[in-house]
Design an enzyme around this catalytic site. Structure first.
Site, mmCIF file in Angstrom:
data_model
loop_
_atom_site.group_PDB
_atom_site.id
_atom_site.type_symbol
_atom_site.label_atom_id
_atom_site.label_comp_id
_atom_site.label_asym_id
_atom_site.label_seq_id
_atom_site.Cartn_x
_atom_site.Cartn_y
_atom_site.Cartn_z
ATOM 1 N N GLY A 143 2.006 -6.813 13.128
ATOM 2 C CA GLY A 143 0.840 -7.025 12.287
ATOM 3 C C GLY A 143 1.048 -7.989 11.139
ATOM 4 O O GLY A 143 0.499 -7.790 10.063
ATOM 5 N N THR A 144 1.818 -9.039 11.395
ATOM 6 C CA THR A 144 1.940 -10.066 10.356
ATOM 7 C C THR A 144 1.631 -11.428 10.947
ATOM 8 O O THR A 144 1.927 -11.678 12.116
ATOM 9 C CB THR A 144 3.332 -10.078 9.689
ATOM 10 O OG1 THR A 144 3.425 -11.219 8.838
ATOM 11 C CG2 THR A 144 4.457 -10.091 10.691
ATOM 12 N N CYS B 56 3.707 -0.475 -26.622
ATOM 13 C CA CYS B 56 3.731 -1.714 -27.405
ATOM 14 C C CYS B 56 2.423 -2.508 -27.314
ATOM 15 O O CYS B 56 2.335 -3.599 -27.877
ATOM 16 C CB CYS B 56 4.910 -2.582 -26.971
ATOM 17 S SG CYS B 56 4.630 -3.448 -25.430
ATOM 18 N N HIS C 30 7.230 -7.276 -1.194
ATOM 19 C CA HIS C 30 6.199 -7.727 -2.148
ATOM 20 C C HIS C 30 5.866 -6.655 -3.180
ATOM 21 O O HIS C 30 4.881 -6.787 -3.913
ATOM 22 C CB HIS C 30 4.922 -8.151 -1.403
ATOM 23 C CG HIS C 30 5.128 -9.405 -0.601
ATOM 24 N ND1 HIS C 30 4.232 -9.842 0.351
ATOM 25 C CD2 HIS C 30 6.123 -10.313 -0.610
ATOM 26 C CE1 HIS C 30 4.686 -10.973 0.892
ATOM 27 N NE2 HIS C 30 5.832 -11.272 0.330
ATOM 28 N N CYS D 197 0.027 -1.324 -22.474
ATOM 29 C CA CYS D 197 1.180 -0.445 -22.630
ATOM 30 C C CYS D 197 0.934 0.557 -23.766
ATOM 31 O O CYS D 197 0.558 0.149 -24.868
ATOM 32 C CB CYS D 197 2.403 -1.307 -22.947
ATOM 33 S SG CYS D 197 3.868 -0.360 -23.312
ATOM 34 N N ASP E 133 0.794 -1.234 0.000
ATOM 35 C CA ASP E 133 0.000 0.000 0.000
ATOM 36 C C ASP E 133 0.825 1.281 0.000
ATOM 37 O O ASP E 133 0.274 2.379 -0.136
ATOM 38 C CB ASP E 133 -0.963 0.001 1.198
ATOM 39 C CG ASP E 133 -0.250 -0.245 2.532
ATOM 40 O OD1 ASP E 133 0.936 0.114 2.658
ATOM 41 O OD2 ASP E 133 -0.872 -0.812 3.450
ATOM 42 N N ASN F 152 0.837 -7.559 17.945
ATOM 43 C CA ASN F 152 -0.236 -8.209 17.191
ATOM 44 C C ASN F 152 -1.300 -8.635 18.200
ATOM 45 O O ASN F 152 -0.972 -9.321 19.166
ATOM 46 C CB ASN F 152 0.329 -9.433 16.445
ATOM 47 C CG ASN F 152 -0.642 -10.016 15.427
ATOM 48 O OD1 ASN F 152 -1.850 -10.019 15.637
ATOM 49 N ND2 ASN F 152 -0.114 -10.534 14.324
ATOM 50 N N PRO F 153 -2.540 -8.218 18.013
ATOM 51 C CA PRO F 153 -3.582 -8.619 18.968
ATOM 52 C C PRO F 153 -3.778 -10.133 19.007
ATOM 53 O O PRO F 153 -4.281 -10.685 19.982
ATOM 54 C CB PRO F 153 -4.858 -7.939 18.442
ATOM 55 C CG PRO F 153 -4.408 -6.925 17.455
ATOM 56 C CD PRO F 153 -3.073 -7.369 16.935
#
Ligand code: NAD
Ligand code: ZN
Length: 274
Positions: free
Chosen positions: A212-213, A174, A142, A171, A127, A238-239
């Site tokens: 948070g992962t 091309c 990523h 594109c 993001d 992280n909860p």
């Protein structure tokens, strides 16, 4: 999609979390190099849905309207065979991030740049919110949604959002299909980014956060194991509980924005006086 209001940061921490914050602050005092490994939960406080969490846009246990799993839809073979299908989901993801602003957690990590020798962010998020918050050293392993490139020629461009893009976008040079600079399932990570990460890991970190992962990928967990092997403290914010929760030195269950806000307030209360 609303970031938490400022007063939402004033929630009461559990006693355990308050003790965790105190331990992190003690360790930060001695730290010169800090690493934060972040995932979708980092942006949850900005209103961006997580992948696997509650309200997750792309729950992998739920088939898509096309009858494929989300991993299949967002995979390289699907993109090659049916770019319009992959693009329809990329657009959904982009729509979910659109208008999101960095939250207090992103801001705190960016502010840390001025207080330590080196602060690095290893993020799985696509993001761009760490960069928007101003963090200087972001490895977006990523990739990012807003950089597009041609699948055939060297054409590259940046877009603020996907509104008005064709299905699939092509594109201008091309006519081949464009794609975002994100890593699809089944694709390898960018070797330059991995090399940069390895260089920084070799230099070592005095404190490593995991924020948070769900900690499912090896390369996301490796920096924590690396730090542990070197006797350096690790912190999970992280909860929920993950495979790393019992292994880290400090586990904080508060939300990322709340925990980081509290850590930073306590750190700054100490910082100018020594
Ligand atoms: P995930 O969705 O698998 O896990 C999110 C984790 O965040 C969960 O463990 C959850 O308990 C935790 N969480 C939820 N709210 C939180 C909060 N307020 N504070 C702290 N933690 C919170 O995410 P992942 O591990 O990053 O893996 C998801 C994959 O999907 C990644 O590969 C990523 O590229 C992609 N993705 C990116 C975004 C984004 O760019 N914002 C969003 C969703 C998914
Ligand atoms: Zn092209």
């Amino acid at each position: 999609m609303h970031p938490p209001r400022p007063e939402d940061l004033a929630v009461e921490l559990s006693e355990e979390d308050a003790r965790g914050v105190e331990r992190v602050v003690q360790r930060l005092r001695r730290a010169r190099r800090v690493l934060a490994v972040t995932g979708a939960g980092m942006s949850a406080d900005s209103g961006v849905p997580t992948y696997r969490g509650v309200g997750g846009l792309y729950r992998s246990d739920r088939p898509t309207p096309h009858g494929f799993s989300i991993e299949e839809v967002l995979s390289a073979p699907m993109f090659d065979a049916h770019p319009d299908v992959t693009w329809s989901y990329l657009k959904e993801i982009e729509r979910a991030c659109r208008g999101a602003r960095p939250n207090r957690g992103h801001e705190v990590l960016a502010e840390m740049d001025d207080y330590f020798d080196s602060v690095w962010i290893l993020t799985q998020n696509v993001d761009g919110l760490h960069q928007a918050a101003g963090s200087r050293n972001v490895i977006d392993v990523h990739g990012g949604l807003h950089a597009l490139r041609c699948t055939r020629c060297d054409f590259r461009t940046r877009v603020d959002h996907y509104e008005g893009l064709d299905d699939p976008p092509r594109c201008p040079t091309c006519e081949a299909v464009l794609r975002p600079d994100v890593v699809l399932f089944g694709e390898s990570l960018d070797p330059d980014k991995i090399r940069l990460l390895q260089i920084q890991l070799t230099k070592g970190f005095d404190l490593v956060f995991s924020i948070g992962t769900s900690s499912l990928f090896d390369y996301i967990v490796a920096p924590l194991r690396f730090a542990q092997a070197a006797g350096k403290p690790t912190v999970e914010i992280n909860p929920d509980f993950t495979a790393m929760s019992d292994l880290v030195d400090v586990k904080i269950r508060a939300r990322a924005a709340v925990a980081l806000d509290r850590i930073w307030a306590d750190h700054l209360a100490w910082w100018p006086h020594t």
